[in-house]
Design an enzyme around this catalytic site. Sequence first.
Site, PDB file in Angstrom:
ATOM      1  N   ALA A   1      -8.051  13.305  13.202  1.00 50.25           N
ATOM      2  CA  ALA A   1      -7.671  14.025  14.396  1.00 50.25           C
ATOM      3  C   ALA A   1      -8.473  13.479  15.573  1.00 50.25           C
ATOM      4  CB  ALA A   1      -7.954  15.514  14.245  1.00 50.25           C
TER       5      ALA A   1
ATOM      6  N   SER B   1     -16.841  23.136   4.176  1.00 50.91           N
ATOM      7  CA  SER B   1     -16.045  23.287   5.404  1.00 50.91           C
ATOM      8  C   SER B   1     -14.894  24.275   5.246  1.00 50.91           C
ATOM      9  CB  SER B   1     -15.487  21.928   5.853  1.00 50.91           C
ATOM     10  OG  SER B   1     -14.366  21.550   5.087  1.00 50.91           O
TER      11      SER B   1
ATOM     12  N   ASP C   1      -9.993  12.035   4.032  1.00 53.61           N
ATOM     13  CA  ASP C   1     -10.827  13.202   3.813  1.00 53.61           C
ATOM     14  C   ASP C   1     -10.695  13.497   2.316  1.00 53.61           C
ATOM     15  OD1 ASP C   1     -12.438  14.741   5.498  1.00 53.61           O
ATOM     16  OD2 ASP C   1     -10.980  16.364   5.655  1.00 53.61           O
TER      17      ASP C   1
ATOM     18  N   GLU D   1     -20.562  17.589   5.196  1.00 53.31           N
ATOM     19  CA  GLU D   1     -19.404  17.394   6.065  1.00 53.31           C
ATOM     20  C   GLU D   1     -19.525  16.001   6.649  1.00 53.31           C
ATOM     21  OE1 GLU D   1     -16.500  17.451   6.606  1.00 53.31           O
ATOM     22  OE2 GLU D   1     -15.978  19.241   7.736  1.00 53.31           O
TER      23      GLU D   1
ATOM     24  N   ASP E   1      -7.294   9.148   8.204  1.00 53.05           N
ATOM     25  CA  ASP E   1      -6.880  10.424   7.590  1.00 53.05           C
ATOM     26  C   ASP E   1      -5.400  10.810   7.722  1.00 53.05           C
ATOM     27  OD1 ASP E   1      -9.598  10.365   7.277  1.00 53.05           O
ATOM     28  OD2 ASP E   1      -9.986  12.356   8.069  1.00 53.05           O
TER      29      ASP E   1
ATOM     30  N   HIS F   1      -8.357  22.077   2.531  1.00 54.36           N
ATOM     31  CA  HIS F   1      -7.512  20.904   2.813  1.00 54.36           C
ATOM     32  C   HIS F   1      -8.063  19.667   2.120  1.00 54.36           C
ATOM     33  CE1 HIS F   1     -10.818  20.596   5.705  1.00 54.36           C
ATOM     34  NE2 HIS F   1     -10.602  19.299   5.709  1.00 54.36           N
TER      35      HIS F   1
ATOM     36  N   CYS G   1     -12.121  13.548  13.341  1.00 51.63           N
ATOM     37  CA  CYS G   1     -12.466  12.346  12.588  1.00 51.63           C
ATOM     38  C   CYS G   1     -12.284  11.059  13.379  1.00 51.63           C
ATOM     39  CB  CYS G   1     -11.701  12.324  11.270  1.00 51.63           C
ATOM     40  SG  CYS G   1     -12.359  13.581  10.139  1.00 51.63           S
TER      41      CYS G   1
ATOM     42  N   HIS H   1     -12.282  16.013  -0.163  1.00 53.53           N
ATOM     43  CA  HIS H   1     -13.192  17.121  -0.436  1.00 53.53           C
ATOM     44  C   HIS H   1     -13.113  17.622  -1.873  1.00 53.53           C
ATOM     45  CE1 HIS H   1     -13.900  17.271   3.785  1.00 53.53           C
ATOM     46  NE2 HIS H   1     -12.778  17.876   4.131  1.00 53.53           N
TER      47      HIS H   1
HETATM   48  C1  VGL Z   1     -10.609  16.503   9.935  1.00 48.39           C
HETATM   49  C2  VGL Z   1     -10.908  18.740  10.250  1.00 48.39           C
HETATM   50  C3  VGL Z   1     -11.459  18.865   8.996  1.00 48.39           C
HETATM   51  C4  VGL Z   1     -10.098  15.208  10.477  1.00 48.39           C
HETATM   52  C5  VGL Z   1     -11.168  16.600   8.689  1.00 48.39           C
HETATM   53  O1  VGL Z   1      -9.656  14.352   9.677  1.00 48.39           O
HETATM   54  O2  VGL Z   1     -10.119  15.025  11.714  1.00 48.39           O
HETATM   55  N1  VGL Z   1     -10.496  17.574  10.722  1.00 48.39           N
HETATM   56  N2  VGL Z   1     -11.580  17.791   8.221  1.00 48.39           N
HETATM   57 ZN    ZN Z   2     -12.051  17.946   6.178  1.00 49.03          ZN
END
Ligand code: VGL
Ligand code: ZN
Length: 196
Positions: free
Chosen positions: A136, A65, A57, A108, A15, A76, A140, A59
Amino acid sequence: MKDIKISNSALIVVDMQNDFLPGGSLAIPNADTIIPVINEYIRFFETQGLPVVYTRDWHPEDHLSFKENGGQWPRHCVQNTPGSEFHHNLYFPKNYIIISKAYEPQLEAYSGFQSTDLDQKLKDMNIENLFVCGVATDYCVFHTVMDAIRLGYKVYLLVDAIRGVDLNPNDSEEAIKKMINAGVELIVFEELFQAV
Ligand code: VGL
Ligand code: ZN
């Protein structure tokens, strides 16, 4: 020296998209500082002729989310918007694989394995060892690593190339502890470089 297995290995870059980087809508502190390190890993895998996988990611606008839809995150990584694009400094080898996740409104998916064909693609290439970096740490990266271990992969966490959201100050630390308990091995680039 650690027993690091390069053969049957793949790199998973999690990501590294604009919305997770400084200036993005869900910016992860200092996430830009790992880009040069991640690029070193990517070049290393490219040189070794090993696969590089980029998760993203991905979406829809009405993803559950998002705060506006009752979730916990600012909007995001909406499909086909600048925020969902990979950072322009991220290196891409000639051959690479992109895995899109969390692409359905009511789903999610923090893990790159959830509702994707990542496991199948890796097994088709006889991959047994995964080297995981990106963001993160506490979302993820964490869920991707835990799924990978559950699916039978030997997993190395590239600790010099991860960053966390840390909504609570110790979230990333806690996530790393859980990954260690599950069997992940922590390494830095130098250790991988010395392994060949
Ligand atoms: C993520 C929060 C929401 C990630 C994805 O890539 O860690 N964190 N969506
Ligand atoms: Zn996300």
